[in-house]
Design a protein around this motif. Structure first.
Motif, PDB file in Angstrom:
ATOM      1  N   ILE A   1       0.861  -1.189   0.000  1.00  0.00           N
ATOM      2  CA  ILE A   1       0.000   0.000   0.000  1.00  0.00           C
ATOM      3  C   ILE A   1       0.892   1.232   0.000  1.00  0.00           C
ATOM      4  CG2 ILE A   1      -1.823   1.260   1.204  1.00  0.00           C
ATOM      5  CD1 ILE A   1      -2.563  -1.339   2.616  1.00  0.00           C
ATOM      6  N   ASP A   2       0.634   2.168  -0.901  1.00  0.00           N
ATOM      7  CA  ASP A   2       1.401   3.411  -0.892  1.00  0.00           C
ATOM      8  C   ASP A   2       1.196   4.096   0.456  1.00  0.00           C
ATOM      9  OD1 ASP A   2       2.140   6.203  -1.228  1.00  0.00           O
ATOM     10  OD2 ASP A   2       2.215   5.800  -3.378  1.00  0.00           O
ATOM     11  N   PRO A   3       2.283   4.319   1.211  1.00  0.00           N
ATOM     12  CA  PRO A   3       2.115   4.896   2.550  1.00  0.00           C
ATOM     13  C   PRO A   3       1.481   6.278   2.553  1.00  0.00           C
ATOM     14  CG  PRO A   3       4.440   4.832   1.917  1.00  0.00           C
ATOM     15  CD  PRO A   3       3.700   4.023   0.910  1.00  0.00           C
ATOM     16  N   THR A   4       1.641   7.021   1.462  1.00  0.00           N
ATOM     17  CA  THR A   4       1.025   8.352   1.400  1.00  0.00           C
ATOM     18  C   THR A   4      -0.495   8.241   1.413  1.00  0.00           C
ATOM     19  OG1 THR A   4       2.921   9.153   0.124  1.00  0.00           O
ATOM     20  CG2 THR A   4       0.954  10.531   0.118  1.00  0.00           C
ATOM     21  N   SER A   5      -1.012   7.146   0.876  1.00  0.00           N
ATOM     22  CA  SER A   5      -2.474   6.965   0.836  1.00  0.00           C
ATOM     23  C   SER A   5      -3.038   6.595   2.201  1.00  0.00           C
ATOM     24  CB  SER A   5      -2.860   5.908  -0.201  1.00  0.00           C
ATOM     25  OG  SER A   5      -2.537   4.598   0.228  1.00  0.00           O
ATOM     26  N   LEU A   6      -2.154   6.373   3.173  1.00  0.00           N
ATOM     27  CA  LEU A   6      -2.595   6.062   4.531  1.00  0.00           C
ATOM     28  C   LEU A   6      -2.580   7.281   5.444  1.00  0.00           C
ATOM     29  CD1 LEU A   6      -0.681   2.696   5.050  1.00  0.00           C
ATOM     30  CD2 LEU A   6      -3.109   2.987   4.498  1.00  0.00           C
ATOM     31  N   LYS A   7      -2.072   8.395   4.926  1.00  0.00           N
ATOM     32  CA  LYS A   7      -2.006   9.611   5.730  1.00  0.00           C
ATOM     33  C   LYS A   7      -3.407  10.175   5.967  1.00  0.00           C
ATOM     34  CE  LYS A   7       2.681  11.034   4.419  1.00  0.00           C
ATOM     35  NZ  LYS A   7       3.501  12.105   3.805  1.00  0.00           N
TER      36      LYS A   7
END
Length: 229
Positions: free
Chosen positions: A55-61
């Motif tokens: 999972i792109d970590p930026t999409s978890l922000k």
């Protein structure tokens, strides 16, 4: 009879030669996943390597969270499915009614050139079934040719995907291996786009593409419409 959709996710977790992590963009899975499940569709998840896709970590922000992403992260069943995606080469795509590709930058480095994915798209469209993708997901069409003509599958077709201006806005123009917008235009695709980050979906027969993360829900709904749901 229950409709079935195969969702194909990236297995690639790194931005080119950088140390920056990538993968799939959570909203682009979560919003379509619930659009499909809530409509009574049976969903199967797959990826080139199988197992847990990155999972792109930026999409978890926090600033990237939506109702769908929050629901997904709290959903044990959905997360169990995600942790055990089927290996794409072992999936019989012909048994599904449609195929959907979420984006994130990961597909630029694996699914765009994945021989199994290319074959799945080609045979799915040739059999009269729908293929939908969103944001960077449409890069999966880059190396697909029309089974009957040998021409690029996007040639003469209405398509969209993450725009050059959106890529510039996230500071990755010089990192990505190619521009989705430029590639589609070069191949004769009738590329269109809305304003940056606004909802925009292009439909051409059974080929459905969405421009950006915010277009995920609308792209999924258009796919459901093609399935008569």
């Amino acid at each position: 009879m229950t409709k079935t959709i195969l969702i194909i996710l990236t297995s690639h977790d790194r931005m080119g030669d950088t140390d920056k992590k990538t993968g799939f963009w959570l909203e682009e899975l979560a919003a379509p996943y619930y659009a499909f499940v809530d409509a009574g569709v049976s969903v199967t998840l797959a990826s080139p390597k199988g197992g847990q896709p990155p999972i792109d970590p930026t999409s978890l922000k926090d600033e990237s969270q939506t109702d769908a992403t929050k629901r997904f992260q709290a959903d044990e069943q959905a997360n169990a499915l995600l942790a055990s995606t089927k290996k794409l080469s072992e999936v019989d795509a012909s048994t599904f009614d449609a195929v959907f590709y979420p984006g994130g930058h990961g597909p630029l480095w694996d699914l765009a050139d994945d021989a199994t994915s290319i074959r799945i798209i080609q045979t799915t469209l040739a059999s009269g079934k729908a293929v939908a993708s969103v944001c960077h997901g449409p890069v999966v069409l880059r190396n697909v040719t029309d089974a009957s003509t040998g021409e690029p599958i996007v040639k003469g077709k209405r398509v969209t995907g993450f725009s050059n201006s959106e890529e510039k806005a996230v500071g990755l123009t010089e990192v990505v291996p190619f521009s989705l917008e430029d590639e589609f235009k070069k191949q004769g695709g009738l590329y269109s786009k809305g304003d940056d980050w606004e909802v925009h979906v292009a439909i051409d027969g059974r080929l459905i593409t969405g421009q950006n993360p915010g277009s995920s829900e609308a792209t999924a709904q258009m796919l459901l419409t093609t399935l008569g749901l």
